[in-house]
Design a protein around this motif. Structure first.
Motif, PDB file in Angstrom:
ATOM      1  N   PRO A  37      -1.979 -19.299  10.653  1.00 22.96           N
ATOM      2  CA  PRO A  37      -3.191 -18.955   9.899  1.00 22.96           C
ATOM      3  C   PRO A  37      -3.837 -20.211   9.310  1.00 22.96           C
ATOM      4  CG  PRO A  37      -1.354 -17.539   9.278  1.00 22.96           C
ATOM      5  CD  PRO A  37      -0.781 -18.648  10.102  1.00 22.96           C
ATOM      6  N   ALA A  38      -5.131 -20.144   9.059  1.00 30.76           N
ATOM      7  CA  ALA A  38      -5.855 -21.278   8.505  1.00 30.76           C
ATOM      8  C   ALA A  38      -5.491 -21.502   7.045  1.00 30.76           C
ATOM      9  CB  ALA A  38      -7.360 -21.045   8.642  1.00 30.76           C
ATOM     10  N   LEU A  39      -5.721 -22.728   6.581  1.00 30.01           N
ATOM     11  CA  LEU A  39      -5.482 -23.095   5.181  1.00 30.01           C
ATOM     12  C   LEU A  39      -6.797 -23.113   4.410  1.00 30.01           C
ATOM     13  CD1 LEU A  39      -2.992 -26.114   5.169  1.00 30.01           C
ATOM     14  CD2 LEU A  39      -2.585 -23.792   4.366  1.00 30.01           C
ATOM     15  N   ASN A  40      -6.696 -22.865   3.094  1.00 28.72           N
ATOM     16  CA  ASN A  40      -7.852 -22.955   2.213  1.00 28.72           C
ATOM     17  C   ASN A  40      -7.423 -23.561   0.884  1.00 28.72           C
ATOM     18  OD1 ASN A  40     -10.084 -21.425   3.693  1.00 28.72           O
ATOM     19  ND2 ASN A  40      -8.416 -19.937   3.743  1.00 28.72           N
ATOM     20  N   PRO A  41      -8.329 -24.264   0.206  1.00 34.64           N
ATOM     21  CA  PRO A  41      -8.000 -24.737  -1.134  1.00 34.64           C
ATOM     22  C   PRO A  41      -7.561 -23.570  -2.012  1.00 34.64           C
ATOM     23  CG  PRO A  41     -10.060 -25.707  -0.376  1.00 34.64           C
ATOM     24  CD  PRO A  41      -9.687 -24.656   0.629  1.00 34.64           C
ATOM     25  N   GLY A  42      -6.577 -23.794  -2.857  1.00 39.16           N
ATOM     26  CA  GLY A  42      -6.037 -22.736  -3.702  1.00 39.16           C
ATOM     27  C   GLY A  42      -4.810 -22.076  -3.126  1.00 39.16           C
ATOM     28  N   ASP A  43      -4.560 -22.263  -1.825  1.00 37.34           N
ATOM     29  CA  ASP A  43      -3.340 -21.728  -1.208  1.00 37.34           C
ATOM     30  C   ASP A  43      -2.107 -22.419  -1.776  1.00 37.34           C
ATOM     31  OD1 ASP A  43      -4.723 -19.980   0.419  1.00 37.34           O
ATOM     32  OD2 ASP A  43      -4.662 -21.266   2.193  1.00 37.34           O
ATOM     33  N   THR A  44      -0.969 -21.791  -1.545  1.00 40.59           N
ATOM     34  CA  THR A  44       0.313 -22.382  -1.930  1.00 40.59           C
ATOM     35  C   THR A  44       0.937 -23.058  -0.722  1.00 40.59           C
ATOM     36  OG1 THR A  44       0.726 -20.743  -3.665  1.00 40.59           O
ATOM     37  CG2 THR A  44       2.655 -21.892  -2.772  1.00 40.59           C
ATOM     38  N   ALA A  95      18.147 -26.511   6.365  1.00 39.22           N
ATOM     39  CA  ALA A  95      17.654 -25.425   7.228  1.00 39.22           C
ATOM     40  C   ALA A  95      17.317 -24.198   6.390  1.00 39.22           C
ATOM     41  CB  ALA A  95      18.691 -25.081   8.287  1.00 39.22           C
ATOM     42  N   GLY A  96      18.120 -23.956   5.357  1.00 45.49           N
ATOM     43  CA  GLY A  96      17.854 -22.816   4.478  1.00 45.49           C
ATOM     44  C   GLY A  96      16.515 -22.931   3.783  1.00 45.49           C
ATOM     45  N   ASP A  97      16.161 -24.135   3.363  1.00 47.48           N
ATOM     46  CA  ASP A  97      14.854 -24.326   2.730  1.00 47.48           C
ATOM     47  C   ASP A  97      13.721 -24.043   3.710  1.00 47.48           C
ATOM     48  OD1 ASP A  97      16.026 -24.993   0.352  1.00 47.48           O
ATOM     49  OD2 ASP A  97      15.397 -27.095   0.355  1.00 47.48           O
ATOM     50  N   LEU A  98      13.851 -24.520   4.950  1.00 47.05           N
ATOM     51  CA  LEU A  98      12.822 -24.250   5.955  1.00 47.05           C
ATOM     52  C   LEU A  98      12.710 -22.764   6.240  1.00 47.05           C
ATOM     53  CD1 LEU A  98      13.162 -27.085   8.622  1.00 47.05           C
ATOM     54  CD2 LEU A  98      11.083 -26.453   7.403  1.00 47.05           C
ATOM     55  N   ASN A  99      13.835 -22.112   6.464  1.00 50.72           N
ATOM     56  CA  ASN A  99      13.807 -20.675   6.751  1.00 50.72           C
ATOM     57  C   ASN A  99      13.219 -19.892   5.583  1.00 50.72           C
ATOM     58  OD1 ASN A  99      14.905 -20.739   9.371  1.00 50.72           O
ATOM     59  ND2 ASN A  99      16.998 -20.785   8.592  1.00 50.72           N
ATOM     60  N   ALA A 100      13.567 -20.295   4.362  1.00 51.34           N
ATOM     61  CA  ALA A 100      13.055 -19.593   3.183  1.00 51.34           C
ATOM     62  C   ALA A 100      11.541 -19.731   3.072  1.00 51.34           C
ATOM     63  CB  ALA A 100      13.726 -20.127   1.927  1.00 51.34           C
ATOM     64  N   MET A 101      11.015 -20.913   3.356  1.00 50.46           N
ATOM     65  CA  MET A 101       9.572 -21.121   3.231  1.00 50.46           C
ATOM     66  C   MET A 101       8.806 -20.425   4.353  1.00 50.46           C
ATOM     67  SD  MET A 101       9.259 -22.473   0.395  1.00 50.46           S
ATOM     68  CE  MET A 101      10.009 -23.552  -0.826  1.00 50.46           C
ATOM     69  N   PHE A 102       9.363 -20.378   5.554  1.00 47.13           N
ATOM     70  CA  PHE A 102       8.716 -19.593   6.608  1.00 47.13           C
ATOM     71  C   PHE A 102       8.720 -18.105   6.251  1.00 47.13           C
ATOM     72  CE2 PHE A 102       8.996 -23.207   9.610  1.00 47.13           C
ATOM     73  CZ  PHE A 102       7.742 -23.096  10.191  1.00 47.13           C
ATOM     74  N   GLY A 103       9.757 -17.658   5.562  1.00 46.79           N
ATOM     75  CA  GLY A 103       9.858 -16.247   5.206  1.00 46.79           C
ATOM     76  C   GLY A 103       9.105 -15.859   3.954  1.00 46.79           C
ATOM     77  N   ASN A 134       6.222 -15.053  11.201  1.00 42.99           N
ATOM     78  CA  ASN A 134       5.524 -15.617  10.045  1.00 42.99           C
ATOM     79  C   ASN A 134       5.054 -17.045  10.347  1.00 42.99           C
ATOM     80  OD1 ASN A 134       6.268 -13.497   7.820  1.00 42.99           O
ATOM     81  ND2 ASN A 134       8.199 -13.977   8.843  1.00 42.99           N
ATOM     82  N   PRO A 135       4.185 -17.211  11.325  1.00 41.45           N
ATOM     83  CA  PRO A 135       3.756 -18.569  11.668  1.00 41.45           C
ATOM     84  C   PRO A 135       2.963 -19.186  10.531  1.00 41.45           C
ATOM     85  CG  PRO A 135       2.369 -16.956  12.752  1.00 41.45           C
ATOM     86  CD  PRO A 135       3.479 -16.179  12.105  1.00 41.45           C
ATOM     87  N   LYS A 136       3.141 -20.484  10.357  1.00 40.55           N
ATOM     88  CA  LYS A 136       2.347 -21.202   9.362  1.00 40.55           C
ATOM     89  C   LYS A 136       2.307 -22.678   9.709  1.00 40.55           C
ATOM     90  CE  LYS A 136       4.752 -19.177   6.320  1.00 40.55           C
ATOM     91  NZ  LYS A 136       5.281 -18.596   5.066  1.00 40.55           N
ATOM     92  N   VAL A 137       1.403 -23.382   9.074  1.00 37.62           N
ATOM     93  CA  VAL A 137       1.227 -24.815   9.302  1.00 37.62           C
ATOM     94  C   VAL A 137       2.495 -25.560   8.914  1.00 37.62           C
ATOM     95  CG1 VAL A 137       0.033 -26.864   8.411  1.00 37.62           C
ATOM     96  CG2 VAL A 137      -1.285 -24.823   9.046  1.00 37.62           C
ATOM     97  N   LEU A 138       2.903 -26.509   9.775  1.00 39.02           N
ATOM     98  CA  LEU A 138       3.950 -27.470   9.424  1.00 39.02           C
ATOM     99  C   LEU A 138       3.418 -28.857   9.726  1.00 39.02           C
ATOM    100  CD1 LEU A 138       7.689 -27.421   9.590  1.00 39.02           C
ATOM    101  CD2 LEU A 138       6.589 -29.223  10.925  1.00 39.02           C
ATOM    102  N   LEU A 139       3.534 -29.784   8.762  1.00 39.52           N
ATOM    103  CA  LEU A 139       2.969 -31.121   8.879  1.00 39.52           C
ATOM    104  C   LEU A 139       4.030 -32.180   8.612  1.00 39.52           C
ATOM    105  CD1 LEU A 139       0.442 -33.023   9.091  1.00 39.52           C
ATOM    106  CD2 LEU A 139       0.200 -32.745   6.606  1.00 39.52           C
ATOM    107  N   GLY A 140       4.059 -33.210   9.460  1.00 39.15           N
ATOM    108  CA  GLY A 140       4.945 -34.357   9.278  1.00 39.15           C
ATOM    109  C   GLY A 140       4.961 -35.189  10.543  1.00 39.15           C
ATOM    110  N   TYR A 141       5.665 -36.314  10.502  1.00 36.02           N
ATOM    111  CA  TYR A 141       5.767 -37.156  11.700  1.00 36.02           C
ATOM    112  C   TYR A 141       7.111 -37.855  11.687  1.00 36.02           C
ATOM    113  CZ  TYR A 141       4.835 -41.635   9.292  1.00 36.02           C
ATOM    114  OH  TYR A 141       4.905 -42.747   8.507  1.00 36.02           O
ATOM    115  N   SER A 142       7.300 -38.793  12.609  1.00 36.46           N
ATOM    116  CA  SER A 142       8.544 -39.554  12.738  1.00 36.46           C
ATOM    117  C   SER A 142       9.684 -38.604  13.083  1.00 36.46           C
ATOM    118  CB  SER A 142       8.818 -40.354  11.456  1.00 36.46           C
ATOM    119  OG  SER A 142       9.847 -41.293  11.648  1.00 36.46           O
ATOM    120  N   ASP A 143      10.710 -38.494  12.243  1.00 38.58           N
ATOM    121  CA  ASP A 143      11.847 -37.624  12.556  1.00 38.58           C
ATOM    122  C   ASP A 143      11.439 -36.159  12.652  1.00 38.58           C
ATOM    123  OD1 ASP A 143      14.783 -37.527  12.965  1.00 38.58           O
ATOM    124  OD2 ASP A 143      14.764 -36.324  11.128  1.00 38.58           O
ATOM    125  N   ILE A 144      10.302 -35.790  12.073  1.00 39.20           N
ATOM    126  CA  ILE A 144       9.821 -34.403  12.124  1.00 39.20           C
ATOM    127  C   ILE A 144       9.441 -34.035  13.554  1.00 39.20           C
ATOM    128  CG2 ILE A 144       8.237 -32.734  11.061  1.00 39.20           C
ATOM    129  CD1 ILE A 144      10.332 -34.105   9.208  1.00 39.20           C
TER     130      ILE A 144
END
Length: 347
Positions: A37-44, A95-103, A134-144
Motif C-alpha cells: 500500500p502507498a504511504l502518506n504523511p501521518g502514517d506510522t 526475525a520476531g521484530d520483522l514478523n511483528a511489524m508485518f503483522g 500484510n504487504p507493506k513498504v520495506l526500505l534499506g540497502y547493503s545487508d538488507i
C-alpha cells in the motif's frame, strides 16, 4: 558500512551443485508480484534492526528523528537496540521484530535502521504467509539485500533499495523519498552531474558498457550479499530481469570472483539488462597486480551483448536513488538511466 560476511570458501562450496546449467535449483519458484500500500504523511512507520547492532544510541535517535521529520509516527522494534555479538539481537529476536511489524495493521512501512551483516540468517524464520497477507513498504540497502531478495522470491513483495534509518537524510535522499512514496512518481533515475570547479564533470558519471534499451523487473542489490544467497530458495529468478549491483570495500579480484559466480550459476546469461552503481573503496591499489573494474566488466558483462552501464547513484554513497526491487523498469544504457514503467503501490 562494511557488510562483508563469509563469502569465501563456504559460500563457493555451496555453488558446486549449480555449475553446469542447474540454474533453476538456485531460484525460488516465480511468484505473482505483490505491491505494498502507498504511504502518506501521518502514517506510522516501524524502525527495525535486522542486521548489525548500532554502536551508539545517537544513531537510533537520529533514525527516529528523521522519520518524524518526514511526517511519520514511529514505532520501534522491541529489540531494535539489542546486541548479540555484532548483531542487533539473536536471530529469533530480529526475525520476531520483522514478523511483528508485518503483522501490525497500524504500521504502514518498515525502515531498517542499518545494514552490516546477519539479515540472511533471518530468511528461514520469516512468516511469508503473513507477509503476503500484510504487504507493506520495506526500505534499506547493503545487508538488507538479503531481505529484498528473500521477500521477492518467497512472497513476491516489491521492496525498496535505498537509505537506512540511521544514514544520511540529506536533501537529495529526502527528495527521492517524497517523490517515490508520497507523490508516487514514476521515477526517472538519472545521475545528478555537477561540474563544480572542474572543466568537465567528474562526480556521478555514468559509463556505458553496451548501448541499447531493455525492459524488465529490477533484481539485485549488494553484490556480496546477493552471491551469498546462491544455492538457496531466497534468490528470485533472473530470467529477463534488469540486474542492479553495488558494493563497498571489496578488492577487484573479489568483484571478479563474485561476477564469475553469477556467470557460473547462469544468472548473467539470463538477464535482459545490467546496471552497476558505485563500488566504493574498491580500488586495485598500487602497481598492476590486479584486474581493473573496467577489465572485469569488459570480461563479464560486455560479452552478454545486453544493454549495460555503470556509475548509477546506487550504493554506499551519501546521495542515493530509492529503487523498487521487483518493480518494472526500462533501462537506457546509452543515456545512463532507467525509469519506472508501472506504479509500485496498490491502488
Amino acid at each position: 558500512m562494511h557488510r562483508r560476511d563469509f563469502i569465501g570458501g563456504t559460500a563457493l562450496a555451496s555453488l558446486l551443485p549449480l555449475v553446469g546449467g542447474a540454474r533453476d535449483a538456485a531460484a525460488a519458484p516465480a511468484r505473482q508480484r505483490l505491491l505494498p500500500p502507498a504511504l502518506n504523511p501521518g502514517d506510522t512507520v516501524a524502525l527495525v534492526s535486522p542486521s548489525s547492532a548500532t554502536d551508539e544510541r545517537l544513531g537510533l535517535q537520529l533514525a527516529e528523528e528523521a522519520m518524524q521529520a518526514l511526517g511519520f509516527e514511529v514505532k520501534t522494534g522491541r529489540h531494535y537496540a539489542a546486541r548479540y555479538g555484532s548483531l542487533a539481537g539473536s536471530d529469533a529476536q530480529r526475525a520476531g521484530d520483522l514478523n511483528a511489524m508485518f503483522g501490525d495493521s497500524s504500521v504502514k512501512a518498515i525502515i531498517c535502521v542499518r545494514g552490516g551483516s546477519g539479515a540472511a540468517r533471518l530468511l528461514p524464520l520469516l512468516d511469508y504467509d503473513a507477509i503476503r497477507a500484510n504487504p507493506k513498504v520495506l526500505l534499506g540497502y547493503s545487508d538488507i539485500t538479503a531481505l529484498h531478495n528473500g521477500l521477492l522470491a518467497q512472497a513476491g513483495l516489491v521492496t525498496f533499495h535505498g537509505p537506512i534509518g540511521a544514514g544520511s537524510w540529506n536533501r537529495f535522499n529526502v527528495d527521492q523519498f517524497r517523490r517515490v512514496f508520497f507523490q508516487r512518481e514514476l521515477m526517472q533515475y538519472r545521475n545528478v552531474v555537477e561540474a563544480g570547479d572542474e572543466l568537465v564533470p567528474r562526480k556521478h558519471r555514468a559509463l556505458t558498457i553496451t548501448g541499447g534499451k531493455a525492459r524488465g523487473e529490477l533484481v539485485g542489490g549488494n553484490l556480496s550479499v546477493l552471491v551469498a544467497l546462491a544455492g538457496s530458495p531466497y534468490l528470485p529468478d533472473f530470467a529477463g530481469k534488469i540486474l542492479f549491483l553495488e558494493d563497498v570495500s571489496e578488492a577487484p579480484y573479489r568483484i571478479d570472483r563474485m561476477l564469475t559466480t553469477l556467470k557460473l550459476m547462469g544468472a548473467l546469461d539470463a538477464i535482459a539488462g545490467f546496471v552497476f552503481g558505485e563500488c566504493t573503496d574498491c580500488d586495485p591499489g598500487e602497481g598492476y597486480g590486479s584486474l581493473t573494474l573496467d577489465q572485469i566488466f569488459d570480461d563479464h558483462i560486455k560479452p552478454l551483448g545486453i544493454p549495460a552501464y555503470r556509475g548509477a547513484m546506487i550504493g554506499h554513497i551519501r546521495e542515493q536513488f530509492i529503487v523498487p526491487v521487483g518493480g518494472k523498469v526500462e533501462l537506457d544504457a546509452d543515456a545512463g538511466s532507467f525509469r519506472m514503467l508501472e506504479p509500485v503501490f496498490q491502488g
